[in-house]
Write a protein that holds these residues in place. Structure first.
Motif, short mmCIF file in Angstrom:
data_model
loop_
_atom_site.label_atom_id
_atom_site.label_comp_id
_atom_site.label_asym_id
_atom_site.label_seq_id
_atom_site.Cartn_x
_atom_site.Cartn_y
_atom_site.Cartn_z
N ILE A 82 34.42 68.74 83.46
CA ILE A 82 34.86 69.87 82.63
C ILE A 82 33.69 70.85 82.45
CG2 ILE A 82 36.71 68.62 81.45
CD1 ILE A 82 34.85 68.39 78.99
N LYS A 83 34.02 72.14 82.54
CA LYS A 83 32.98 73.18 82.46
C LYS A 83 32.56 73.43 81.03
CE LYS A 83 33.89 75.86 86.65
NZ LYS A 83 35.13 75.21 87.14
N GLU A 84 33.47 73.18 80.09
CA GLU A 84 33.17 73.34 78.66
C GLU A 84 34.08 72.38 77.89
OE1 GLU A 84 34.00 77.49 77.89
OE2 GLU A 84 36.16 77.16 77.90
N GLY A 85 33.79 72.19 76.60
CA GLY A 85 34.69 71.35 75.80
C GLY A 85 34.02 70.25 75.02
N VAL A 86 32.68 70.10 75.18
CA VAL A 86 31.99 69.07 74.38
C VAL A 86 31.57 69.68 73.05
CG1 VAL A 86 30.08 67.45 74.25
CG2 VAL A 86 31.13 67.96 76.47
N ILE A 87 32.05 69.11 71.96
CA ILE A 87 31.69 69.62 70.63
C ILE A 87 31.32 68.47 69.69
CG2 ILE A 87 33.20 71.64 70.82
CD1 ILE A 87 35.12 70.22 68.83
N ALA A 88 30.58 68.82 68.64
CA ALA A 88 30.48 67.97 67.45
C ALA A 88 31.44 68.64 66.47
CB ALA A 88 29.06 67.95 66.91
N ALA A 89 32.48 67.95 66.08
CA ALA A 89 33.52 68.59 65.27
C ALA A 89 32.96 69.06 63.92
CB ALA A 89 34.67 67.63 65.04
N LYS A 90 33.27 70.30 63.59
CA LYS A 90 32.87 70.82 62.28
C LYS A 90 33.68 70.08 61.22
CE LYS A 90 32.39 75.30 59.95
NZ LYS A 90 30.99 75.66 59.95
N ARG A 91 33.03 69.58 60.20
CA ARG A 91 33.77 68.79 59.21
C ARG A 91 34.83 69.66 58.53
NH1 ARG A 91 28.06 67.85 57.52
NH2 ARG A 91 27.46 69.54 56.14
N HIS A 92 35.96 69.04 58.23
CA HIS A 92 37.11 69.82 57.79
C HIS A 92 38.05 68.99 56.93
CE1 HIS A 92 38.12 67.83 61.59
NE2 HIS A 92 39.35 67.71 61.12
N LEU B 212 27.71 71.65 70.54
CA LEU B 212 27.68 72.64 69.46
C LEU B 212 28.64 72.19 68.37
CD1 LEU B 212 27.82 75.94 71.58
CD2 LEU B 212 25.79 74.82 70.58
N VAL B 213 28.33 72.53 67.12
CA VAL B 213 29.22 72.22 66.00
C VAL B 213 30.32 73.27 65.97
CG1 VAL B 213 29.41 71.94 63.50
CG2 VAL B 213 27.36 71.12 64.70
N ARG B 214 31.53 72.83 66.27
CA ARG B 214 32.67 73.75 66.40
C ARG B 214 33.91 73.12 65.79
NH1 ARG B 214 32.71 77.49 70.69
NH2 ARG B 214 30.65 78.45 70.84
N ALA C 130 43.92 72.01 76.38
CA ALA C 130 42.55 72.02 76.93
C ALA C 130 41.92 70.66 76.68
CB ALA C 130 41.71 73.11 76.25
N THR C 131 41.13 70.22 77.64
CA THR C 131 40.42 68.95 77.48
C THR C 131 39.19 69.18 76.61
OG1 THR C 131 41.28 68.00 79.51
CG2 THR C 131 39.15 67.16 78.77
N GLN C 132 38.95 68.26 75.69
CA GLN C 132 37.88 68.42 74.70
C GLN C 132 37.27 67.06 74.41
OE1 GLN C 132 38.67 71.04 71.23
NE2 GLN C 132 38.40 69.23 69.96
N VAL C 133 35.95 67.02 74.29
CA VAL C 133 35.22 65.78 74.01
C VAL C 133 34.51 65.95 72.67
CG1 VAL C 133 33.36 64.26 74.81
CG2 VAL C 133 34.87 65.37 76.47
N GLU C 134 34.81 65.06 71.72
CA GLU C 134 34.19 65.14 70.40
C GLU C 134 33.21 64.00 70.23
OE1 GLU C 134 36.86 66.08 67.13
OE2 GLU C 134 38.34 66.86 68.54
N LEU C 135 31.93 64.37 70.14
CA LEU C 135 30.85 63.38 70.01
C LEU C 135 30.11 63.61 68.71
CD1 LEU C 135 29.26 63.68 73.59
CD2 LEU C 135 30.95 61.99 72.81
N GLY D 287 28.27 70.48 52.50
CA GLY D 287 28.60 71.90 52.53
C GLY D 287 29.32 72.19 53.83
N ASP D 288 29.72 73.47 54.01
CA ASP D 288 30.31 73.90 55.29
C ASP D 288 31.53 73.09 55.71
OD1 ASP D 288 28.29 75.85 55.69
OD2 ASP D 288 26.93 74.28 56.43
N VAL D 289 32.39 72.76 54.75
CA VAL D 289 33.63 72.03 55.06
C VAL D 289 34.77 73.05 55.15
CG1 VAL D 289 35.22 70.22 54.34
CG2 VAL D 289 32.78 70.05 53.73
N VAL D 290 35.40 73.11 56.30
CA VAL D 290 36.47 74.09 56.51
C VAL D 290 37.81 73.53 56.06
CG1 VAL D 290 37.65 75.54 58.21
CG2 VAL D 290 35.29 74.88 58.58
N CYS D 291 38.55 74.30 55.27
CA CYS D 291 39.91 73.91 54.89
C CYS D 291 40.86 74.39 55.99
CB CYS D 291 40.32 74.57 53.57
SG CYS D 291 39.31 74.02 52.18
N ARG D 292 41.70 73.50 56.47
CA ARG D 292 42.69 73.85 57.49
C ARG D 292 44.06 73.54 56.93
NH1 ARG D 292 40.42 70.94 62.71
NH2 ARG D 292 42.37 71.74 63.54
#
Ligand SMILES: [Zn+2]
Length: 188
Positions: free
Chosen positions: A111-121, A87-89, A69-74, A154-159
């Motif tokens: 693109i119809k969707e795909g713009v996110i602010a990356a959730k810190r991880h 959105l933060v995702r 999927a195409t995704q734009v991270e700003l 805070g809110d840092v996701v472990c992957r």
């Protein structure tokens, strides 16, 4: 506890092979500029313009390899100035997010969707996760120290995956907020 490398992700785009070919031409392949910390991931030489309602952001680099999927991270600063809601995702979780237009040398993609602010991880291997006593998807806080802008995220996701290497990813807004700190420590 063991320190974690903190890396700043500048604005970037992930594309499908199909969208890459619309933007750069039939049969086009991404060309390799530099390896990233995560195995197999690379910065390409290819760049596109991200077009929002208020402004264009030129020269946004594409990270490879191509994805499903195409995704734009700003950063949220980028998104606000371009006039796009971000959105933060977590990366890949794009259902219901905003779209935008991408412009390449050979064509445009809306693109119809795909713009996110990356959730810190934090990317980590199963061995790292064991050492830190955390699990995949667990949310932790990370303390970072710098000259004058130390803070706790805070809110840092472990992957957790054996495909990963240990590194925390923040965006440019977050990097500026913490004075460009380059290592952090998990606080649970
Ligand atoms: Zn990452």
């Amino acid at each position: 506890m063991k320190k974690i490398l903190v890396e700043t992700s500048a604005r970037h785009v992930h594309v499908t092979q199909e969208d890459l070919e619309i933007l750069f031409g039939k049969g086009y392949q991404l060309t390799h500029k530099k390896d990233l910390s995560q195995p197999g991931q690379f910065a390409s030489n290819e760049r596109v313009t991200v077009v929002g309602a208020k402004k264009e952001i030129p020269n946004v680099s594409i990270l490879g390899p191509v994805r499903s999927a195409t995704q734009v991270e700003l950063s949220l600063t980028d998104a606000r100035s371009a006039g796009i809601q971000a959105l933060v995702r977590e990366s890949g979780d794009i259902a219901g997010t905003s779209g935008c237009k991408l412009v390449g040398p050979c064509g445009e993609v809306e693109i119809k969707e795909g713009v996110i602010a990356a959730k810190r991880h934090i990317h980590m291997t199963p061995a790292d996760a064991k050492e830190f006593g955390v699990e995949d998807k667990q949310v932790v806080s990370v303390k970072v120290e710098s000259n004058g802008r130390s803070l706790v995220f805070g809110d840092v996701v472990c992957r957790v995956s054996d495909q990963y290497a240990l590194a925390m990813h923040i965006d440019t807004d977050e990097a500026n907020a913490c004075g460009g700190a380059t290592e952090g420590e998990i606080i649970k």
